[in-house]
Scaffold this motif. Structure first.
Motif, short mmCIF file in Angstrom:
data_model
loop_
_atom_site.label_atom_id
_atom_site.label_comp_id
_atom_site.label_asym_id
_atom_site.label_seq_id
_atom_site.Cartn_x
_atom_site.Cartn_y
_atom_site.Cartn_z
N PHE A 325 -7.41 -6.72 3.11
CA PHE A 325 -6.99 -5.65 4.20
C PHE A 325 -5.09 -6.52 4.36
N HIS A 330 -5.48 -4.25 10.63
CA HIS A 330 -5.81 -3.23 10.34
C HIS A 330 -7.47 -2.91 9.62
N ARG A 333 -9.04 -2.03 12.82
CA ARG A 333 -9.41 -1.12 12.85
C ARG A 333 -10.66 0.01 12.18
#
Length: 353
Positions: A325, A330, A333
């Motif tokens: 990631f 990110h 989430r």
């Protein structure tokens, strides 16, 4: 009497359930299949299976304890049958939420009396989990209806016939079941008939015509159409895809590839190239054999790896970097979207369980 066995199941092997059985997942991660449905994230759970079902493990790193119960009469007890007589999912107990269950199923406990007690403890926990948000009286109505469906599914009953049978017991269950489960009584009947038909197709050499007649269809052509509308394949294609006798290695191959590369590669094209298939062919084969998309499989492997790293104490920053990631937020989430909780909340729950 109970029979207790601890073992590492073979990947993609069909294990038939010969008596009421508790499957305790001791370690490992990945998906399982029960009666042609795939289920995920079974760490720290105890699964209850009824005689006549089957289970497959779609990963080769599971270690499980299997407890078989020979006292069949106990499972007709209204308080206990909720564990074994499945409606739309599996009967299971989340061991992170049941201290008594963990006590009886600890690594050192293999005594017969403890195995007997786990049924009573688990049924109490199941009601506490309350999967359909119903009271005990409502649950008994729902499971009385399921008893009738299991007995009558092969008879050519109209919806009116079925409702009249249910109402003979002094209540109208249709609205209750629709509200609590989200399916009609007719839907439950069709689902039961479909699963039993799938078993006959996958595990016997009976002709499709013979199976259709046994299920109460007067016309095997109509059975073929109904089956294809629901499953996306004809009965013959379903039999070939399941490949019970030869144990097609495709499922094993794709799961091994995912285990090795999921932290680095998320492209469907990468996995298609590894298996010398087109992306379209690979996608269709995964969907037909595993009832899930390849993209979903990749995401599940990422989530499982992330959970293991969180349990081992790795930071969110480290995990997000290792899983590819760009930013920790990110990853956060992504994790919350597919697991329902943030990485920090997941870690706190595990530490406090």
């Amino acid at each position: 009497m109970q029979k207790v066995v601890k073992f590492s199941p073979e990947i993609n092997k069909v294990y038939f359930i010969e008596s009421h059985t508790l499957i305790h997942i001791l370690s490992g991660n990945g998906s399982i299949q029960v009666d042609f449905k795939n289920y995920f994230d079974w760490q720290e759970k105890a699964i209850f299976l009824e005689k006549g079902q089957y289970i497959k493990f779609l990963s080769d790193d599971f270690m499980v304890r299997k407890i078989e119960f020979s006292d069949e009469n106990k499972f007709y007890n209204p308080e206990v049958r909720v564990l074994f007589k499945h409606l739309i999912s599996l009967g299971y107990i989340d061991l992170t939420e049941c201290d008594d269950c963990k006590k009886f199923l600890s690594e050192s406990v293999l005594l017969e009396e403890s195995s007997a007690n786990i049924i009573d403890v688990s049924s109490k926990q199941w009601y506490w989990q309350n999967p359909f948000k119903a009271n005990k009286e409502e649950y008994q109505i729902i499971f009385d209806t399921k008893e009738i469906i299991d007995k009558e599914y092969s008879n050519s009953l109209t919806n009116r016939d079925l409702v009249e049978l249910i109402n003979q017991r002094g209540y109208n269950a249709q609205t209750l079941i629709k509200n609590k489960i989200g399916l009609s009584v007719r839907n439950l009947m069709h689902a039961k008939k479909l699963v039993e038909g799938q078993k006959e197709i996958a595990f016997t050499d009976k002709s499709i015509q013979e199976i259709s007649y046994e299920l109460g269809y007067k016309d095997d052509a109509y059975f073929n159409r109904v089956f294809k509308n629901v499953t996306g394949t004809t009965p013959k294609q379903f039999r070939d895809n399941f490949d019970f006798k030869n144990r097609d290695l495709f499922t094993q191959d794709i799961m091994l590839l995912l285990k090795e590369y999921h932290t680095q590669e998320r492209s469907l094209g990468f996995y298609a190239d590894k298996l010398n298939l087109s992306i379209k062919t690979l996608a269709k084969r995964v969907q037909s054999k595993m009832n899930i998309s390849l993209g979903q499989l990749i995401r599940l492997e990422l989530i499982n790896t992330a959970k293991l790293m969180l349990i081992e104490g790795e930071s969110v920053t480290t995990i997000s970097r290792r899983l590819g990631f760009e930013e920790p937020n990110h990853f956060t989430r992504f994790f919350k979207h597919y697991s329902g909780t943030t990485p920090t909340e997941f870690k706190l729950k595990k530490y406090n369980s």
